[in-house]
Design a protein around this motif. Structure first.
Motif, PDB file in Angstrom:
ATOM      1  N   GLU A 304     -47.010 -28.922 -69.419  1.00  0.00           N
ATOM      2  CA  GLU A 304     -46.088 -28.991 -70.276  1.00  0.00           C
ATOM      3  C   GLU A 304     -46.475 -29.304 -71.627  1.00  0.00           C
ATOM      4  O   GLU A 304     -47.330 -29.947 -71.879  1.00  0.00           O
ATOM      5  CB  GLU A 304     -44.927 -29.912 -69.841  1.00  0.00           C
ATOM      6  CG  GLU A 304     -43.351 -29.619 -70.264  1.00  0.00           C
ATOM      7  CD  GLU A 304     -42.438 -30.698 -70.440  1.00  0.00           C
ATOM      8  OE1 GLU A 304     -41.556 -30.577 -71.161  1.00  0.00           O
ATOM      9  OE2 GLU A 304     -42.946 -31.962 -70.009  1.00  0.00           O
ATOM     10  N   VAL A 329     -37.204 -33.502 -78.364  1.00  0.00           N
ATOM     11  CA  VAL A 329     -36.898 -33.233 -76.998  1.00  0.00           C
ATOM     12  C   VAL A 329     -37.386 -31.494 -76.997  1.00  0.00           C
ATOM     13  O   VAL A 329     -36.678 -30.767 -77.548  1.00  0.00           O
ATOM     14  CB  VAL A 329     -35.421 -33.158 -76.498  1.00  0.00           C
ATOM     15  CG1 VAL A 329     -35.170 -32.531 -75.073  1.00  0.00           C
ATOM     16  CG2 VAL A 329     -35.133 -34.525 -76.413  1.00  0.00           C
ATOM     17  N   PRO A 330     -38.492 -31.110 -76.451  1.00  0.00           N
ATOM     18  CA  PRO A 330     -38.715 -29.712 -76.351  1.00  0.00           C
ATOM     19  C   PRO A 330     -37.985 -28.923 -75.502  1.00  0.00           C
ATOM     20  O   PRO A 330     -37.449 -29.059 -74.542  1.00  0.00           O
ATOM     21  CB  PRO A 330     -40.038 -29.864 -75.855  1.00  0.00           C
ATOM     22  CG  PRO A 330     -40.078 -31.011 -74.769  1.00  0.00           C
ATOM     23  CD  PRO A 330     -39.097 -32.043 -75.237  1.00  0.00           C
ATOM     24  N   GLU A 331     -37.651 -27.687 -76.362  1.00  0.00           N
ATOM     25  CA  GLU A 331     -36.890 -26.495 -75.610  1.00  0.00           C
ATOM     26  C   GLU A 331     -37.963 -25.461 -75.804  1.00  0.00           C
ATOM     27  O   GLU A 331     -38.772 -25.366 -76.338  1.00  0.00           O
ATOM     28  CB  GLU A 331     -36.037 -26.100 -76.550  1.00  0.00           C
ATOM     29  CG  GLU A 331     -34.815 -27.261 -76.964  1.00  0.00           C
ATOM     30  CD  GLU A 331     -34.059 -27.496 -75.668  1.00  0.00           C
ATOM     31  OE1 GLU A 331     -33.927 -26.434 -74.694  1.00  0.00           O
ATOM     32  OE2 GLU A 331     -33.312 -28.451 -75.441  1.00  0.00           O
ATOM     33  N   ARG A 347     -42.856 -23.294 -72.225  1.00  0.00           N
ATOM     34  CA  ARG A 347     -42.800 -24.680 -72.306  1.00  0.00           C
ATOM     35  C   ARG A 347     -44.102 -25.391 -72.392  1.00  0.00           C
ATOM     36  O   ARG A 347     -44.427 -26.444 -72.741  1.00  0.00           O
ATOM     37  CB  ARG A 347     -42.048 -25.309 -71.102  1.00  0.00           C
ATOM     38  CG  ARG A 347     -40.379 -25.213 -71.647  1.00  0.00           C
ATOM     39  CD  ARG A 347     -39.586 -26.080 -70.417  1.00  0.00           C
ATOM     40  NE  ARG A 347     -40.061 -27.338 -70.234  1.00  0.00           N
ATOM     41  CZ  ARG A 347     -38.942 -28.480 -70.666  1.00  0.00           C
ATOM     42  NH1 ARG A 347     -37.932 -27.911 -70.905  1.00  0.00           N
ATOM     43  NH2 ARG A 347     -39.350 -29.751 -70.377  1.00  0.00           N
ATOM     44  N   ALA A 380     -49.498 -33.505 -64.319  1.00  0.00           N
ATOM     45  CA  ALA A 380     -48.108 -34.112 -64.250  1.00  0.00           C
ATOM     46  C   ALA A 380     -47.113 -33.025 -64.233  1.00  0.00           C
ATOM     47  O   ALA A 380     -45.879 -33.226 -63.818  1.00  0.00           O
ATOM     48  CB  ALA A 380     -48.132 -34.689 -65.534  1.00  0.00           C
ATOM     49  N   GLY A 381     -47.680 -31.773 -64.300  1.00  0.00           N
ATOM     50  CA  GLY A 381     -46.300 -30.544 -64.361  1.00  0.00           C
ATOM     51  C   GLY A 381     -45.537 -30.584 -65.196  1.00  0.00           C
ATOM     52  O   GLY A 381     -45.601 -31.385 -66.359  1.00  0.00           O
ATOM     53  N   PRO A 383     -41.494 -31.697 -65.758  1.00  0.00           N
ATOM     54  CA  PRO A 383     -40.428 -32.312 -65.088  1.00  0.00           C
ATOM     55  C   PRO A 383     -39.231 -31.764 -64.742  1.00  0.00           C
ATOM     56  O   PRO A 383     -38.598 -31.910 -63.885  1.00  0.00           O
ATOM     57  CB  PRO A 383     -40.066 -33.462 -66.172  1.00  0.00           C
ATOM     58  CG  PRO A 383     -40.600 -32.941 -67.528  1.00  0.00           C
ATOM     59  CD  PRO A 383     -41.684 -32.091 -67.338  1.00  0.00           C
ATOM     60  N   THR A 384     -39.225 -30.584 -65.567  1.00  0.00           N
ATOM     61  CA  THR A 384     -38.080 -29.666 -65.158  1.00  0.00           C
ATOM     62  C   THR A 384     -37.790 -29.022 -63.854  1.00  0.00           C
ATOM     63  O   THR A 384     -36.976 -28.916 -63.194  1.00  0.00           O
ATOM     64  CB  THR A 384     -37.952 -28.594 -66.279  1.00  0.00           C
ATOM     65  OG1 THR A 384     -37.873 -29.314 -67.686  1.00  0.00           O
ATOM     66  CG2 THR A 384     -36.482 -27.823 -66.118  1.00  0.00           C
ATOM     67  N   ARG A 386     -40.149 -30.014 -61.440  1.00  0.00           N
ATOM     68  CA  ARG A 386     -40.737 -30.813 -60.270  1.00  0.00           C
ATOM     69  C   ARG A 386     -39.444 -31.326 -59.435  1.00  0.00           C
ATOM     70  O   ARG A 386     -38.647 -31.860 -60.236  1.00  0.00           O
ATOM     71  CB  ARG A 386     -41.677 -31.574 -60.949  1.00  0.00           C
ATOM     72  CG  ARG A 386     -42.725 -32.433 -59.994  1.00  0.00           C
ATOM     73  CD  ARG A 386     -43.104 -33.626 -60.342  1.00  0.00           C
ATOM     74  NE  ARG A 386     -41.772 -34.435 -61.090  1.00  0.00           N
ATOM     75  CZ  ARG A 386     -42.029 -35.391 -62.233  1.00  0.00           C
ATOM     76  NH1 ARG A 386     -43.268 -35.154 -62.895  1.00  0.00           N
ATOM     77  NH2 ARG A 386     -41.014 -35.739 -62.513  1.00  0.00           N
ATOM     78  N   THR A 387     -39.602 -31.458 -58.328  1.00  0.00           N
ATOM     79  CA  THR A 387     -38.769 -32.332 -57.773  1.00  0.00           C
ATOM     80  C   THR A 387     -39.248 -33.904 -57.535  1.00  0.00           C
ATOM     81  O   THR A 387     -40.402 -34.022 -57.304  1.00  0.00           O
ATOM     82  CB  THR A 387     -38.492 -31.688 -56.147  1.00  0.00           C
ATOM     83  OG1 THR A 387     -39.832 -31.756 -55.440  1.00  0.00           O
ATOM     84  CG2 THR A 387     -37.804 -30.347 -56.086  1.00  0.00           C
ATOM     85  N   VAL A 388     -38.031 -34.542 -57.489  1.00  0.00           N
ATOM     86  CA  VAL A 388     -38.404 -36.065 -57.259  1.00  0.00           C
ATOM     87  C   VAL A 388     -38.619 -36.327 -55.648  1.00  0.00           C
ATOM     88  O   VAL A 388     -37.649 -35.963 -54.727  1.00  0.00           O
ATOM     89  CB  VAL A 388     -37.415 -36.817 -57.727  1.00  0.00           C
ATOM     90  CG1 VAL A 388     -37.515 -38.248 -57.491  1.00  0.00           C
ATOM     91  CG2 VAL A 388     -37.229 -36.501 -59.291  1.00  0.00           C
TER      92      VAL A 388
END
Lengths: 389, 357
Positions: A304, A329-331, A347, A380-381, A383-384, A386-388
């Motif tokens: 990211e 906040v990045p778009e 991204r 880190a990948g 966050p959008t 990645r699953t928690v």
């Protein structure tokens, strides 16, 4: 000891020139409103008019066609809204899909007000097609706007041909040349250019000054109403000190353009080759041949952009994701999406923009710290996606 | 240590970050963009407003640490907001702050911090981490009024190993004084009390917008008689007496309360006050903050933030737990989090499934 820092975000803001700072200080020490009729007023007016003439000479236009603004955003707003408002009988607006927000958002706002907009697509390197634009031109178009060079990926547009096509069709043409001046030859006097926007702090003048080159025959409705100081299309006391600094910076940008481009292109090419060498999975966006000489824009799969930015910042490298956002906040960048880049990949992008003060040490510093940053960011990948657990 | 300091824009997280800097850690300030509340909602309370982001940034400036905004809004929407609405839809009473700590702050954020090379996430929560022979333990803060160990009781040992709570041994008033002494302008910023994504505090209207009407009958729990109707199950909570609009008067004028809800329906059960007194609570999805407790132990339990602490016997099975209370507790609803304490130590938590008298 603090590690050496590499500032490679010149497309966001480049250091002020000593000569521009001196010109600003000199002029700012004097009293006098350029619109006043007494001696001090005349002295201030003289600074403004000499600056205007200097800029006009450097850009290939007449002095009366140089309008001082408070920056590139104001120049773009005045051109876009002003030209559209002046031609209500011609509702349509043609706008490239990769414009800076200073153009994009006024056009979107006009669309909300009911103006139909043709979004001109771009190819995979971010370039519009002149033929495509030519087919869209007609007498119901209020204006066509295509930037001279893109701020994110650096792609240079075929502005001369677009301007000529617009002239043939009788359609006003605006171009945002904020990123182009100083890096590629910019002739604002080309046939068909109705208006052209410039920003001071991208070329070594202070933040807070810009120029709109506006064809003397253009009809424009003002955005700011007031004293009408600048040709009755821009109101507000003219900032003589900033005009003086702007003139110095424009002169420097134009005179040094070729030497500057030759120098930073070598650094840029070394950086681009080095990135692909050190981070083989990186994807370069745009095309080096068709791009501004100081721009490298790369996507890093699985990363990211803001994570990379943070890690590089900590390692002393100051770059950007290319699309600044006020909230932080990045778009995914609209430019990359228009070029057909996958949103997830978009991204994970960084823009390195080299400038006047860039050195080989900067390039070495980036290449030294980038692989580790990419490795960590990919862990880190995003966050959008990645699953928690 | 390399520490990510979560800066909400409030005074607690600011002082927490400052203390991390003082401790010699390498600190980076992160403001979490959680709820996408739209551009420039001026005047709204809670967190995630542009004003909070600015306050957080200014704290980082004053502390001389880097500052970034992390967009966790997608995770937050899925894990916290959607869960909140769905839980109410199922007749449960969720606590979104607990879910946020469990799935965002000490999961998504901590995971990301670790992947980026950081060791821990520091927050301004009032709780203490104590190193003992058994490993890391989570304890109540010394300031009883501010203690937030309840909303952290879902953290497992791997999560606690990456958590730093620098304020657990300080009283709130002293934190404010310290913020003022450090020149942090957030020193006198009011505390946030509401659910951050419902800044106006009107949970019922929020749920109405997301769930619409949920009409149903109000049923006498002892006779089965229909006593009236309601228009939204989520607007009724266990223990509620007012606003029931019962059409059938109670015998001898006894007041009647919401005592529960029929599972899988919109029928809400009402009954006498005695039925609100709970002696036994069953709960599932236990999460232990340290070692798993023995099958039976004596603890204190708490079923809401800042709620009463009741002495109880904790019975642990493999999948679920039960507690037998020494004295009755009122207003216990499925979905609430049951937290067990051994002295000041947090034993763990579980989600309440059933409460009986």
């Amino acid at each position: 000891m603090t590690p050496p820092r590499a500032y490679v975000d010149h497309a966001a803001s480049t250091p002020i020139l000593d000569s521009a700072a001196e010109a600003w200080l000199r002029a700012s020490a004097k009293v006098g409103n350029p619109s006043a009729l007494h001696g001090s007023g005349r002295a201030a007016r003289r600074i403004v008019e000499e600056s205007r003439e200097s800029i006009a000479d450097d850009l290939g236009v007449r002095p009366s066609e140089v309008i001082f603004t408070a920056g590139g955003t104001e120049a773009d707003n005045l051109a876009i809204k002003g030209l559209a408002w002046a031609a209500p009988e011609r509702p349509r607006i043609l706008c490239s899909a990769i414009e800076h927000h200073a153009v994009l958002d006024p056009v979107l706002w006009l669309a909300e007000q009911g103006r139909p907009v043709d979004w001109i697509p771009v190819d995979s390197i971010g370039r519009v097609s002149v033929d495509d634009i030519r087919e869209r031109l007609s007498d119901d178009v209020a204006l066509c706007t295509v930037m001279w060079a893109n701020n994110e990926v650096g792609t240079i547009q075929p502005v001369a041909e677009i301007a000529a096509a617009c002239a043939d069709a009788g359609v006003p043409f605006h171009t945002d040349a904020v990123q182009a001046l100083g890096h590629v030859p910019v002739n604002a006097g080309l046939r068909g250019i109705t208006s052209l926007a410039l920003s001071g702090h991208k070329i070594g003048a202070p933040v807070g000054v810009g120029v709109l080159v506006l064809d003397r025959d253009a009809r424009v409705v003002p955005v700011l109403h007031g004293g009408g100081q600048e040709r009755d299309v821009r109101s507000g006391t003219v900032d003589a000190a900033s005009a003086a600094a702007m003139a110095v910076a424009v002169r420097h940008a134009v005179k040094e353009q070729q030497a500057h481009a030759d120098r930073v292109r070598l650094l840029r090419d070394a950086l681009a080759v080095g990135i692909l060498d050190r981070v083989p999975q990186a994807v370069l966006n745009g095309s080096p041949e068709e791009s501004l000489p100081g721009h490298v824009h790369a996507s890093f799969p699985g990363c990211e952009g803001d994570a990379l930015l943070m890690l590089l910042d900590a390692a002393g490298v100051e770059c950007s994701t290319g699309s600044a956002c006020t909230s932080g906040v990045p778009e995914p960048s609209h430019v990359l999406l228009a070029m057909g880049v996958d949103p997830a990949l978009a991204r994970g992008s960084l823009r390195f923009s080299l400038g006047r003060t860039s050195t080989e040490d900067d390039v070495d510093r980036i290449l030294e710290v980038l692989p580790r940053a990419v490795e960590r960011a990919s862990r880190a990948g995003s966050p959008t996606f990645r699953t928690v657990s | 240590m390399r520490v990510i300091a979560a800066l909400s824009g409030g005074v607690d997280s600011a002082v927490a970050a400052a203390r991390c800097v003082d401790a010699g850690h390498e600190v980076v300030g992160i403001h979490l963009a959680l709820a996408r509340s739209g551009k420039g909602q001026a005047g709204s309370r809670g967190c995630c407003t542009p004003e909070d982001a600015r306050d957080a940034r200014r704290v980082a400036d004053i502390l001389g640490i880097p500052f970034y905004v992390w967009d966790m809004s997608t995770d937050f929407q899925r894990e916290v907001i959607d869960d909140f609405v769905q839980s109410y839809d199922q007749g449960l009473t969720p606590n979104p702050c607990i879910r946020c700590n469990e799935t965002i702050k000490f999961a998504a954020v901590l995971d990301r911090a670790r992947a980026l090379g950081y060791d821990a996430v520091a927050t301004g929560h009032y709780a203490r981490i104590v190193e003992s022979a058994q490993g890391r333990e989570l304890h109540r803060a010394i300031d009883d009024d501010k203690d937030q160990s309840y909303v952290l009781a879902v953290l497992t040992p791997p999560q606690l190993s990456g958590a730093v709570f620098p304020l657990g041994d300080t009283r709130k008033a002293d934190v404010r004084a310290e913020a003022a002494r450090r020149g942090l302008r957030v020193a006198d910023k009011p505390d946030s009390h509401d659910i951050c994504f419902i800044p106006d505090g009107d949970t019922e209207s929020y749920l109405r917008r997301h769930l619409g009407e949920r009409e149903g009958e109000l049923v006498d729990v002892t006779t089965g008689e229909t006593l009236g109707t309601h228009d939204a199950t989520y607007a009724l909570t266990v223990g509620q007496r007012r606003g029931l609009r019962l059409t059938v008067p109670a015998p001898e004028g006894h007041r009647r309360y919401v005592v529960g809800r029929e599972t899988g329906s919109t029928r809400v059960l009402v009954g006498p006050q005695e039925l609100l007194s709970v002696r036994r609570i069953e709960a599932d999805q236990p999460r232990w903050c340290g070692v798993t407790p023995p099958s039976q132990s004596d603890v204190h339990v708490q079923v809401r933030a800042h709620g009463d602490q009741i002495r109880a016997r904790l019975l642990v099975n493999s999948e679920d737990v039960a507690v037998e209370l020494e004295s009755p507790l009122r207003g216990v609803a499925p979905g609430q989090t049951l937290v067990a304490y051994d002295g000041t130590r947090v034993v763990g938590s579980a989600t309440i499934t059933r409460a009986t008298s």
